[in-house]
Design an enzyme around this catalytic site. Structure first.
Site, PDB file in Angstrom:
ATOM      1  N   ASP A   1     -11.865 -10.253  -1.989  1.00 51.20           N
ATOM      2  CA  ASP A   1     -13.175 -10.471  -1.381  1.00 51.20           C
ATOM      3  C   ASP A   1     -14.161  -9.540  -2.074  1.00 51.20           C
ATOM      4  O   ASP A   1     -13.775  -8.530  -2.654  1.00 51.20           O
ATOM      5  CB  ASP A   1     -13.196 -10.328   0.155  1.00 51.20           C
ATOM      6  CG  ASP A   1     -12.484  -9.110   0.708  1.00 51.20           C
ATOM      7  OD1 ASP A   1     -12.386  -8.091  -0.002  1.00 51.20           O
ATOM      8  OD2 ASP A   1     -12.027  -9.180   1.868  1.00 51.20           O
TER       9      ASP A   1
ATOM     10  N   ASN B   1       2.318  -4.361  -3.548  1.00 50.72           N
ATOM     11  CA  ASN B   1       0.911  -4.758  -3.406  1.00 50.72           C
ATOM     12  C   ASN B   1       0.079  -3.539  -3.003  1.00 50.72           C
ATOM     13  O   ASN B   1       0.512  -2.750  -2.161  1.00 50.72           O
ATOM     14  CB  ASN B   1       0.871  -5.821  -2.284  1.00 50.72           C
ATOM     15  CG  ASN B   1      -0.420  -6.582  -2.164  1.00 50.72           C
ATOM     16  OD1 ASN B   1      -0.929  -7.095  -3.155  1.00 50.72           O
ATOM     17  ND2 ASN B   1      -0.944  -6.682  -0.942  1.00 50.72           N
TER      18      ASN B   1
ATOM     19  N   GLU C   1       0.804  -1.229   0.000  1.00 47.58           N
ATOM     20  CA  GLU C   1       0.000   0.000   0.000  1.00 47.58           C
ATOM     21  C   GLU C   1       0.837   1.278   0.000  1.00 47.58           C
ATOM     22  O   GLU C   1       0.671   2.137   0.875  1.00 47.58           O
ATOM     23  CB  GLU C   1      -0.987  -0.021   1.182  1.00 47.58           C
ATOM     24  CG  GLU C   1      -1.909  -1.239   1.116  1.00 47.58           C
ATOM     25  CD  GLU C   1      -2.918  -1.313   2.255  1.00 47.58           C
ATOM     26  OE1 GLU C   1      -2.821  -0.524   3.206  1.00 47.58           O
ATOM     27  OE2 GLU C   1      -3.818  -2.185   2.164  1.00 47.58           O
TER      28      GLU C   1
ATOM     29  N   GLU D   1      -5.801 -10.428  -2.504  1.00 50.40           N
ATOM     30  CA  GLU D   1      -6.635 -10.332  -1.295  1.00 50.40           C
ATOM     31  C   GLU D   1      -8.111 -10.252  -1.682  1.00 50.40           C
ATOM     32  O   GLU D   1      -8.863  -9.427  -1.155  1.00 50.40           O
ATOM     33  CB  GLU D   1      -6.247  -9.101  -0.453  1.00 50.40           C
ATOM     34  CG  GLU D   1      -4.778  -9.072  -0.078  1.00 50.40           C
ATOM     35  CD  GLU D   1      -4.404  -7.919   0.849  1.00 50.40           C
ATOM     36  OE1 GLU D   1      -5.285  -7.271   1.427  1.00 50.40           O
ATOM     37  OE2 GLU D   1      -3.191  -7.663   0.976  1.00 50.40           O
TER      38      GLU D   1
ATOM     39  N   HIS E   1     -10.011  -5.988  -3.013  1.00 51.99           N
ATOM     40  CA  HIS E   1     -11.084  -5.818  -2.021  1.00 51.99           C
ATOM     41  C   HIS E   1     -12.230  -5.100  -2.734  1.00 51.99           C
ATOM     42  O   HIS E   1     -12.254  -3.877  -2.826  1.00 51.99           O
ATOM     43  CB  HIS E   1     -10.583  -5.028  -0.806  1.00 51.99           C
ATOM     44  CG  HIS E   1      -9.576  -5.787  -0.009  1.00 51.99           C
ATOM     45  ND1 HIS E   1      -9.898  -6.963   0.631  1.00 51.99           N
ATOM     46  CD2 HIS E   1      -8.265  -5.558   0.221  1.00 51.99           C
ATOM     47  CE1 HIS E   1      -8.812  -7.432   1.249  1.00 51.99           C
ATOM     48  NE2 HIS E   1      -7.814  -6.601   1.009  1.00 51.99           N
TER      49      HIS E   1
HETATM   50  C1  XIL Z   1      -6.383  -7.017   7.484  1.00 46.43           C
HETATM   51  C2  XIL Z   1      -6.657  -8.279   8.283  1.00 46.43           C
HETATM   52  O1  XIL Z   1      -7.435  -9.162   7.510  1.00 46.43           O
HETATM   53  C3  XIL Z   1      -7.377  -7.934   9.568  1.00 46.43           C
HETATM   54  O2  XIL Z   1      -7.512  -9.086  10.385  1.00 46.43           O
HETATM   55  C4  XIL Z   1      -6.588  -6.872  10.341  1.00 46.43           C
HETATM   56  O3  XIL Z   1      -7.311  -6.475  11.473  1.00 46.43           O
HETATM   57  C5  XIL Z   1      -6.332  -5.677   9.455  1.00 46.43           C
HETATM   58  O4  XIL Z   1      -5.673  -6.091   8.273  1.00 46.43           O
HETATM   59  N1  XIL Z   1      -5.006  -4.857   3.099  1.00 46.43           N
HETATM   60  C6  XIL Z   1      -3.986  -5.665   3.508  1.00 46.43           C
HETATM   61  C7  XIL Z   1      -4.211  -6.663   4.579  1.00 46.43           C
HETATM   62  O5  XIL Z   1      -2.913  -5.656   2.905  1.00 46.43           O
HETATM   63  O6  XIL Z   1      -3.066  -6.874   5.355  1.00 46.43           O
HETATM   64  C8  XIL Z   1      -5.373  -6.256   5.462  1.00 46.43           C
HETATM   65  O7  XIL Z   1      -5.617  -7.329   6.357  1.00 46.43           O
HETATM   66  C9  XIL Z   1      -6.588  -5.923   4.642  1.00 46.43           C
HETATM   67  C10 XIL Z   1      -6.294  -4.765   3.725  1.00 46.43           C
END
Ligand code: XIL
Length: 459
Positions: free
Chosen positions: A271, A205, A164, A269, A241
């Protein structure tokens, strides 16, 4: 055509089920043959990609562990490799969660995506709040990368070296490392990671870079600069996400333009969240969208694979971070595959059949007893469809501040005024026209108005 040569357990399972059905018929046992479930890791492997999931180390036993080990070809610790997890106080390390994930992966023949080394978030307090000279901070960062990557040398397939780094407009995000060290922190982190494990693929990432746009352009230009400087970067991770109905139509083209820069790409990641309650129409749309994201990866030769950010709704960060939203993963809270799971399988070439037609149910709520601050309510769940159902979930919103204190015959959770009640396993199967009941005790004050509407979802 690639699919014809595949001989994963999914294929064997279907053949074996036929043999078994024939055998039980001979001895006269009335056991219905079960269609084999698709196995995502085998389907993905046959397509030359991995399908992975984020995991929580402490949950890797029982059903959660067996689905993780069986269905996924790659795992990512959701939190256990983050700086705040591994070095909570300076010089004092806790590798237990990270070790557990890597050990689990090795025991199950899985890849590991290491996540993540340098990030503005989830830093230990001593680092986030500490004051360091520029030189000291640079050394703290590169030492951290060296220590963690060296510990798992040879055991990690991808490292998210920097996570990020960008703002929404594509400019560099302000954060501890950027503010003090400038953009060169990224190059330094990658060089340290490469030196510590030359075999790991090194990724950058970010989120909201999935489709084309300002932030994706910022990432594209950053990767161009890094490559021009000879920084050892192998891949770009697109977190994915996503929001139901807002999956970027440019995902494939965007992945392809990064691949054309000479890097691998991955959805890291994934979802797809929705406003709760989830309805079957939303879950159908989610299926199509999981399928589309998987297909986009397959369409790009340099796409290494897709990782879901948790495979079950019981282990998803979404409800905590986006109140009122959820149902974002391919399995429900009770580890039952959702439509999305079949969407992934279909994108990976599964032809074993459609996902089971959803059943239908309804729920009726009635207060059976009430006293000064408490009450008992019963909810009757009726299978209103024409076929048996194997599970149910009832959701409602309390209209006047009630709160569940105890429940039986269902797993009941409350978040704000929203309540979700999932069958208790033993009472998930309900025949057509039949009903089951669960109960709860709650507290109330002012008035104890019944919920206006209950949503019942069958699976
Ligand atoms: C999230 C986890 O899933 C949670 O359990 C934690 O509280 C916060 O982080 N981007 C990322 C991940 O790169 O590391 C994050 O994971 C979600 C957003």
């Amino acid at each position: 055509m690639k699919r014809l040569g595949a001989s994963g357990p999914g294929t064997l399972g279907r053949a074996a089920a036929g043999v078994l059905a024939a055998a039980v018929a001979i001895v006269g046992l009335a056991a219905p043959a079960q269609a084999a479930e698709p196995v995502l890791r085998d389907l993905a492997q046959a397509e030359g990609v991995y399908y992975g999931t984020a995991v929580t180390a402490s949950k890797l036993t029982g059903t959660y562990g067996s689905i993780t080990g069986t269905q996924f070809g790659s795992i990512t610790p959701g939190n256990e490799m983050k700086w705040g997890s591994v070095e909570p106080s300076r010089g004092s390390f806790n590798w237990s969660g990270a070790d557990a994930v890597v050990d689990f992966a090795e025991a199950n023949g899985q890849k590991v995506r290491g996540h993540t080394l340098v990030w503005h978030s989830q830093m230990p307090g001593w680092l986030a709040d500490g004051t360091f000279s520029d030189a000291e901070l640079r050394t703290i960062m590169t030492d951290h990368v060296t220590t963690e990557v060296t510990r798992y040398r040879g055991r990690i397939d991808h490292w998210d070296v920097v996570n990020e780094p960008l703002n929404e407009d594509g400019t560099m995000r302000a954060g501890k490392f950027y503010n003090q060290l400038g953009e060169s922190y990224i190059a330094d982190a990658f060089h340290a990671a490469r030196a510590a494990d030359p075999g790991a693929k090194l990724y950058i990432n970010d989120y909201n870079t999935d489709g084309t746009g300002a932030k994706s352009d910022g990432m594209y230009e950053l990767v161009e600069r890094l490559k021009a400087q000879g920084v050892p970067i192998d891949g770009v991770g697109f977190q994915g996400h996503l929001i139901l109905g807002q999956v970027p139509s440019t995902l494939r083209a965007n992945l392809q333009r990064f691949a054309d820069l000479g890097v691998d790409v991955a959805v890291t990641e994934l979802d797809i969240r929705m406003d709760l309650p989830a309805t079957d129409a939303k879950l159908q749309q989610q299926k199509a969208e999981f399928k589309a994201v998987t297909a986009a990866c397959l369409a790009v030769a340099r796409c290494a694979g897709v990782t879901a950010w948790g495979f079950t709704d019981s282990d998803s960060w979404i409800p905590d971070v986006f109140p009122g939203q959820g149902a974002a993963t391919p399995y429900d809270e009770s580890f039952r595959p959702k439509r999305a799971y079949y969407g992934i399988a279909e994108a990976l070439g599964w032809t074993g059949g459609d996902d089971p037609a959803p059943g239908a149910c309804s729920a009726v709520y009635a207060v059976s007893n009430q006293w000064n601050t408490g009450f008992t309510a019963n909810v009757t769940v009726t299978n209103t469809g024409s076929a048996p159902i194997s599970g149910w979930k009832v959701e409602w919103t309390w209209p006047s501040g009630q709160s569940v204190t105890q429940a039986w015959n269902a797993a009941v959770t409350q978040s704000g005024s929203q309540v979700s009640a999932v069958d208790a396993g033993y009472n998930g199967s309900v025949g057509a026209g039949s009903a089951v009941t669960f109960g709860l005790n709650g507290s109330w004050s002012g008035s104890n108005t019944a919920p206006a509407a209950l949503t019942c979802t069958a699976s």
